[in-house]
Design a protein around this motif. Structure first.
Motif, short mmCIF file in Angstrom:
data_model
loop_
_atom_site.label_atom_id
_atom_site.label_comp_id
_atom_site.label_asym_id
_atom_site.label_seq_id
_atom_site.Cartn_x
_atom_site.Cartn_y
_atom_site.Cartn_z
N MET A 13 0.80 -1.21 0.00
CA MET A 13 0.00 0.00 0.00
C MET A 13 0.85 1.28 0.00
O MET A 13 0.50 2.24 -0.70
N PRO A 14 1.96 1.35 0.75
CA PRO A 14 2.82 2.53 0.61
C PRO A 14 3.32 2.73 -0.81
O PRO A 14 3.34 3.86 -1.31
N ILE A 15 3.71 1.64 -1.48
CA ILE A 15 4.20 1.76 -2.86
C ILE A 15 3.08 2.16 -3.80
O ILE A 15 3.24 3.04 -4.66
N LEU A 16 1.91 1.51 -3.67
CA LEU A 16 0.79 1.86 -4.54
C LEU A 16 0.39 3.32 -4.35
O LEU A 16 0.06 4.02 -5.32
N VAL A 21 5.04 2.15 5.77
CA VAL A 21 5.67 0.89 6.17
C VAL A 21 5.64 0.73 7.69
O VAL A 21 5.29 -0.33 8.22
N LEU A 22 6.02 1.79 8.39
CA LEU A 22 6.03 1.74 9.85
C LEU A 22 4.62 1.57 10.42
O LEU A 22 4.41 0.83 11.39
N MET A 23 3.68 2.22 9.78
CA MET A 23 2.29 2.13 10.22
C MET A 23 1.78 0.69 10.08
O MET A 23 1.19 0.13 11.03
N TYR A 24 2.02 0.10 8.93
CA TYR A 24 1.51 -1.26 8.74
C TYR A 24 2.29 -2.27 9.59
O TYR A 24 1.72 -3.26 10.05
N MET A 72 -6.95 -2.97 6.87
CA MET A 72 -5.85 -2.10 7.30
C MET A 72 -4.97 -1.69 6.12
O MET A 72 -4.38 -0.61 6.13
N MET A 73 -4.89 -2.54 5.10
CA MET A 73 -4.19 -2.14 3.87
C MET A 73 -4.90 -0.96 3.22
O MET A 73 -4.26 -0.01 2.75
N PHE A 74 -6.22 -1.04 3.16
CA PHE A 74 -7.03 0.03 2.58
C PHE A 74 -6.78 1.34 3.32
O PHE A 74 -6.55 2.40 2.70
N ILE A 75 -6.81 1.28 4.64
CA ILE A 75 -6.57 2.47 5.45
C ILE A 75 -5.16 2.99 5.23
O ILE A 75 -4.93 4.20 5.08
N THR A 76 -4.19 2.09 5.19
CA THR A 76 -2.80 2.48 4.98
C THR A 76 -2.62 3.22 3.66
O THR A 76 -1.90 4.23 3.59
N PHE A 77 -3.27 2.75 2.60
CA PHE A 77 -3.15 3.39 1.29
C PHE A 77 -3.59 4.85 1.35
O PHE A 77 -2.86 5.76 0.92
N PHE A 78 -4.77 5.10 1.89
CA PHE A 78 -5.29 6.46 1.89
C PHE A 78 -4.56 7.37 2.88
O PHE A 78 -4.41 8.57 2.63
N VAL A 79 -4.06 6.78 3.96
CA VAL A 79 -3.24 7.58 4.87
C VAL A 79 -1.95 8.01 4.17
O VAL A 79 -1.52 9.17 4.29
N CYS A 80 -1.33 7.11 3.42
CA CYS A 80 -0.09 7.43 2.71
C CYS A 80 -0.31 8.52 1.66
O CYS A 80 0.51 9.43 1.52
N VAL A 81 -1.40 8.41 0.89
CA VAL A 81 -1.72 9.45 -0.09
C VAL A 81 -1.90 10.79 0.61
O VAL A 81 -1.36 11.83 0.17
N ILE A 86 -0.76 11.77 3.58
CA ILE A 86 0.52 12.23 4.15
C ILE A 86 1.38 12.89 3.08
O ILE A 86 1.97 13.97 3.30
N ALA A 87 1.47 12.27 1.91
CA ALA A 87 2.29 12.83 0.83
C ALA A 87 1.79 14.21 0.42
O ALA A 87 2.58 15.16 0.27
N LEU A 88 0.48 14.35 0.25
CA LEU A 88 -0.08 15.64 -0.19
C LEU A 88 0.02 16.70 0.91
O LEU A 88 0.28 17.89 0.62
N LEU A 89 -0.17 16.30 2.16
CA LEU A 89 -0.10 17.26 3.27
C LEU A 89 1.34 17.76 3.49
O LEU A 89 1.56 18.96 3.68
N ILE A 90 2.29 16.84 3.46
CA ILE A 90 3.70 17.26 3.62
C ILE A 90 4.12 18.14 2.45
O ILE A 90 4.81 19.16 2.63
N ASN A 91 3.70 17.77 1.26
CA ASN A 91 4.04 18.56 0.07
C ASN A 91 3.51 19.99 0.18
O ASN A 91 4.20 20.95 -0.19
N ARG A 92 2.30 20.12 0.73
CA ARG A 92 1.67 21.45 0.79
C ARG A 92 2.12 22.27 1.99
O ARG A 92 2.51 23.43 1.85
N PHE A 93 2.08 21.66 3.18
CA PHE A 93 2.25 22.48 4.38
C PHE A 93 3.67 22.47 4.94
O PHE A 93 4.01 23.34 5.75
N ILE A 94 4.51 21.53 4.53
CA ILE A 94 5.90 21.52 4.99
C ILE A 94 6.85 21.96 3.89
O ILE A 94 7.76 22.77 4.12
N LEU A 95 6.62 21.46 2.68
CA LEU A 95 7.51 21.81 1.56
C LEU A 95 6.98 22.97 0.74
O LEU A 95 7.69 23.49 -0.14
N GLY A 96 5.76 23.41 0.99
CA GLY A 96 5.24 24.62 0.36
C GLY A 96 4.85 24.49 -1.10
O GLY A 96 4.78 25.51 -1.81
#
Length: 486
Positions: free
Chosen positions: A398-401, A426-429, A444-453, A455-465
């Protein structure tokens, strides 16, 4: 001449014929392509749809499927095969056009092009390598060795047989590259399908097509919450698992990327999907269910025992050769794809851009084989090999997908956000597996996938600008030029 000697002789003859046909088919093929990676790892882009379909089918169908799924001794496990149809359709219609437009040698090369970073490519390749080397390669040769002992009753050490499988499988990959792997897969696949379906028929005849006395929960395709595949997982993670496995997993997808054109590749995938729906489900559940009626709950020994008891002695050598072909196919496919990821994604990216591909691949393969053999005794302690494999897939799948999904659907996402999301996933699962699993692991795989998506978008927007832009499956790159087909 004893019966066991005849079996061994037939076994050697059948495998020898497959090897000879493979050599004849591959001899004289161009091995001096300007791009040695394409030649060695993608057969020079020369696989016709027949070989694409044959290699995909047999790479997936091995003893970890036949032994592991039949070892559960219930109809429910057919859901995995039926759901695979969806994953193959997504590969054909969504991912393959993108891989071909971007002229990719590995699936992870697409990540480098979408995120403009070799680091995300290397990270995901490392994860694939880890799961291949430490999980699936040892599982395949372990289940192959277990089956041989269960079916033939030979007095041989399981590890010795596993080593033999590993060495023969690696030889195909090292000496012939993907071309030899795909051709041997296809010819071996015809034999495996024929013998596997024969076992289904013989199993049904053995009980006079009478399933009475078998508990209802072993005959249903609708699992309750306590079953290995509860029905409600079809609404969450099941199809995500299939998309990951068929569309981003280098071991499988590499075969479809080796055709001369995307249309030829799609034809091969459609054929593989047809085989998966029509033939495979019965092969991976019926013998195990019949074994339950005949012998009781005997787990992963079910398939080997029923084959040994029901197959006529004059055919046992042929069946053993078919199983050996399936084991060799899956193993050589895994080591070839692992070598491709190491050479293309890691070595060329960080160590040497122009290595001797054949030599480096051989060295990497040797290392991978040694690790796989060392891991075999660990898998021998597992109660259910197929359930173990599916749970371990969750560590990376799920992290890779999610990484692929964000890269394909959005523009202007920093690679560091994707890396952070993958590591977090990976750490979450891992915490779900070893600390607390509040729901079924597929949920839990389903949840992991959407959490990873997220996280990527939130870090990209609010940490990396960076503000990500949704683009969908935008066409990029140019179509791969057609090459002579095998």
């Amino acid at each position: 001449m004893s019966e066991q000697t005849i079996q061994l002789l037939v076994f050697c003859i059948v495998l020898g014929v497959i090897a000879l046909i493979t050599y004849i088919k591959c001899a004289g093929q161009n091995r001096h392509s300007a791009d040695s990676n394409k030649e060695y790892f993608l057969a020079g882009g020369g696989l016709t749809w027949i070989f694409v379909a044959g290699s995909i089918t047999l790479t997936n169908l091995s003893t970890d499927q036949l032994v592991g799924m039949n070892g559960n001794q219930m109809m429910l496990l057919a859901i995995w095969e039926l759901a695979g149809f969806v994953g193959l359709m997504v590969l054909a219609k969504v991912f393959l056009p993108v891989y071909y437009r971007n002229n990719c040698t590995t699936t992870t090369e697409l990540l480098e092009k979408r995120y403009d970073s070799k680091h995300i490519r290397a990270l995901v390749s490392t994860m694939f390598l880890f799961i291949n080397i430490f999980v699936f390669q040892p599982a395949v040769i372990y289940t192959g060795a277990l089956f041989m002992i269960s079916m033939t009753g030979i007095e041989a050490d399981l590890l010795t047989i596993a080593i033999a499988f590993a060495l023969l499988g690696a030889a195909y990959s090292v000496l012939g590259g993907l071309r030899a792997v795909a051709v041997s897969d296809t010819y071996g696949g015809v034999l495996v399908l024929a013998m596997g379906l024969l076992i289904v028929v013989l199993s049904l005849v053995a009980i006079d097509f009478d399933f009475s006395g078998i508990p209802a929960d072993r005959l249903t395709l609708i699992g309750d919450s306590t079953s290995p595949v509860p029905w409600h997982t079809l609404l969450t993670g099941m199809f995500l698992i299939q998309i990951f496995y068929w569309s981003t997993n280098q071991t499988i997808t590499q075969r479809a990327m080796a055709a001369p054109t995307v249309k030829e590749a799609q034809k091969g995938v459609y054929a593989a999907a047809f085989i998966r729906v029509i033939f495979i489900p019965s092969m991976v559940v019926i013998p195990g269910i019949v074994a339950f009626k005949l012998y009781g709950d005997i787990g992963d020994q079910a398939y080997g025992r029923i084959v040994g008891d029901l197959l006529p002695s004059w055919l046992s050598g042929v069946f053993a050769a078919a199983i050996a072909a399936a084991v060799l196919s899956s193993f050589n496919s895994m080591v070839n794809s692992s070598a491709a990821m190491y050479v293309c994604d890691i070595h060329e990216g960080y160590i040497n851009k122009t290595p001797n591909v054949r030599l480096l691949s051989g060295i990497a393969t040797a290392i991978f084989v040694v690790i796989a053999v060392i891991m075999v005794p660990i898998y021998a302690q597992s109660d259910s090999i197929i359930n173990l494999l599916q749970e371990l897939w969750g560590l990376i799948s799920m992290p890779i997908l999610a990484c692929f999904a964000v890269g394909l659907l959005f523009r202007n996402v920093d690679y560091r956000a994707a890396i952070a999301a993958v590591i977090f996933g990976v750490l979450m699962y891992a915490s779900f597996i070893w600390i607390w699993m509040p729901l079924h692991y597929i949920h839990m795989m389903f949840i992991t996938f959407f959490v990873c998506v997220s996280i990527a978008l939130l870090i990209n927007r609010f940490i990396l600008g960076n503000r990500a832009e949704f683009i969908g499956l935008e066409k990029q790159g140019t179509a791969q030029e057609a090459q002579p087909a095998l």
